[in-house]
Design an enzyme around this catalytic site. Structure first.
Site, PDB file in Angstrom:
ATOM      1  CB  ILE A  11     125.494  64.921  49.508  1.00  0.00           C
ATOM      2  CG1 ILE A  11     126.385  64.582  50.697  1.00  0.00           C
ATOM      3  CG2 ILE A  11     125.457  66.400  49.224  1.00  0.00           C
ATOM      4  CD1 ILE A  11     126.359  65.539  51.806  1.00  0.00           C
ATOM      5  CG  HIS A  41     135.233  55.691  53.908  1.00  0.00           C
ATOM      6  ND1 HIS A  41     133.870  55.629  54.027  1.00  0.00           N
ATOM      7  CD2 HIS A  41     135.681  54.409  53.904  1.00  0.00           C
ATOM      8  CE1 HIS A  41     133.496  54.352  54.074  1.00  0.00           C
ATOM      9  NE2 HIS A  41     134.577  53.606  53.999  1.00  0.00           N
ATOM     10  CG  ASN A  59     133.208  61.596  53.273  1.00  0.00           C
ATOM     11  OD1 ASN A  59     132.795  61.971  54.384  1.00  0.00           O
ATOM     12  ND2 ASN A  59     133.132  60.335  52.893  1.00  0.00           N
ATOM     13  CB  SER A 116     135.903  63.339  67.959  1.00  0.00           C
ATOM     14  OG  SER A 116     136.062  62.354  66.966  1.00  0.00           O
ATOM     15  CG  ASN A 117     137.257  63.295  62.505  1.00  0.00           C
ATOM     16  OD1 ASN A 117     138.460  63.318  62.278  1.00  0.00           O
ATOM     17  ND2 ASN A 117     136.585  62.170  62.722  1.00  0.00           N
TER      18      ASN A 117
HETATM   19  C1  GRF Z   1     134.668  59.037  61.593  1.00  0.00           C
HETATM   20  O1  GRF Z   1     135.246  57.793  61.828  1.00  0.00           O
HETATM   21  C2  GRF Z   1     134.541  59.300  60.120  1.00  0.00           C
HETATM   22  O2  GRF Z   1     135.532  58.723  59.361  1.00  0.00           O
HETATM   23  C3  GRF Z   1     133.238  58.643  59.813  1.00  0.00           C
HETATM   24  O3  GRF Z   1     132.424  58.926  60.923  1.00  0.00           O
HETATM   25  C4  GRF Z   1     133.233  59.067  62.080  1.00  0.00           C
HETATM   26  C5  GRF Z   1     132.859  60.354  62.731  1.00  0.00           C
HETATM   27  O4  GRF Z   1     133.451  60.473  63.988  1.00  0.00           O
HETATM   28  N1  GRF Z   1     132.757  59.025  58.527  1.00  0.00           N
HETATM   29  P1  GRF Z   1     133.310  61.831  64.813  1.00  0.00           P
HETATM   30  O5  GRF Z   1     131.827  62.180  64.849  1.00  0.00           O
HETATM   31  O6  GRF Z   1     134.108  62.866  64.115  1.00  0.00           O
HETATM   32  O7  GRF Z   1     133.830  61.529  66.184  1.00  0.00           O
END
Ligand code: GRF
Length: 187
Positions: free
Chosen positions: A87, A103, A101, A13-14
């Site tokens: 990584i 977090h 990254n 989703s990000n």
């Molecule tokens: C996010 O909460 C990010 O912070 C973490 O993994 C999740 C990924 O979510 N590292 P998505 O796959 O982007 O929905």
């Protein structure tokens, strides 16, 4: 044009928010979505945006296959958005201050080994914290210890569950991650 690659292992989703943000940009483009999971939903999202995808195994990554691909595609920045493998140092060193990254907690709290996805939100709930948030940081050889670029917080109430905490954190991620990446690229 600055070329970005996103590494993701899950839903993405990000990654989707980042692709949407840079769609039509004259400054930067998402040139590649790379994943260690061929069936990760992030791959569907990439197709929707017409972004090329690349899959690899942990073994291949450790043998330099991903690094070779990123170099072949002349990638300038690597964005980790829910990427779950460690990584290789060689790959980190190939992108000095060019690997970012996100977090899902306020580092240095809830960072380090085993602290990913739901484990983080469960730990926040178990500790009874009244806030949590997101941390966007550069990646160095020490997991979750690179320079912090940006943090944003959200409240945690006694009624919150790990799921509702995750939702609040995702909302922050979606709101800030694309624009923080853009600001890192300079003007
Ligand atoms: C996010 O909460 C990010 O912070 C973490 O993994 C999740 C990924 O979510 N590292 P998505 O796959 O982007 O929905």
């Amino acid at each position: 044009m600055i070329k970005l690659a996103i590494l993701a292992s899950g839903s993405g989703s990000n990654a989707e928010k980042i692709m949407a943000h840079f769609q039509g940009s004259t400054k930067a483009a998402i040139s590649l979505i790379a994943s260690n999971k061929a069936d990760a939903f992030v791959m569907e999202r990439a197709k929707k945006f017409g972004v090329p995808t690349f899959t690899f195994t942990r073994k291949e990554m450790d043998a330099g296959v991903l690094l070779a691909k990123l170099q072949e595609e002349k990638i300038d920045w690597v964005i980790l958005a829910g990427f779950l493998l460690k990584i290789p140092e060689e790959l980190i060193r190939a992108f000095p201050n060019r690997m970012v990254n996100i977090h899902p907690a306020l580092l240095p709290k809830y960072g380090g080994k085993g602290m990913y996805g739901h484990h983080v939100h469960e730990a926040v709930k178990a500790a009874g914290d009244t806030e949590t948030g997101i941390t966007i940081h550069l990646v160095n050889e020490h997991y979750d210890e690179g320079k912090i670029i940006f943090q944003a917080a959200t409240s945690v109430t006694p009624e919150d569950t790990p799921d509702s905490i995750a939702q609040k954190v995702h909302t922050l991620e979606h709101r800030y991650f694309p624009e923080v990446i853009e600001s890192l690229l300079g003007s």
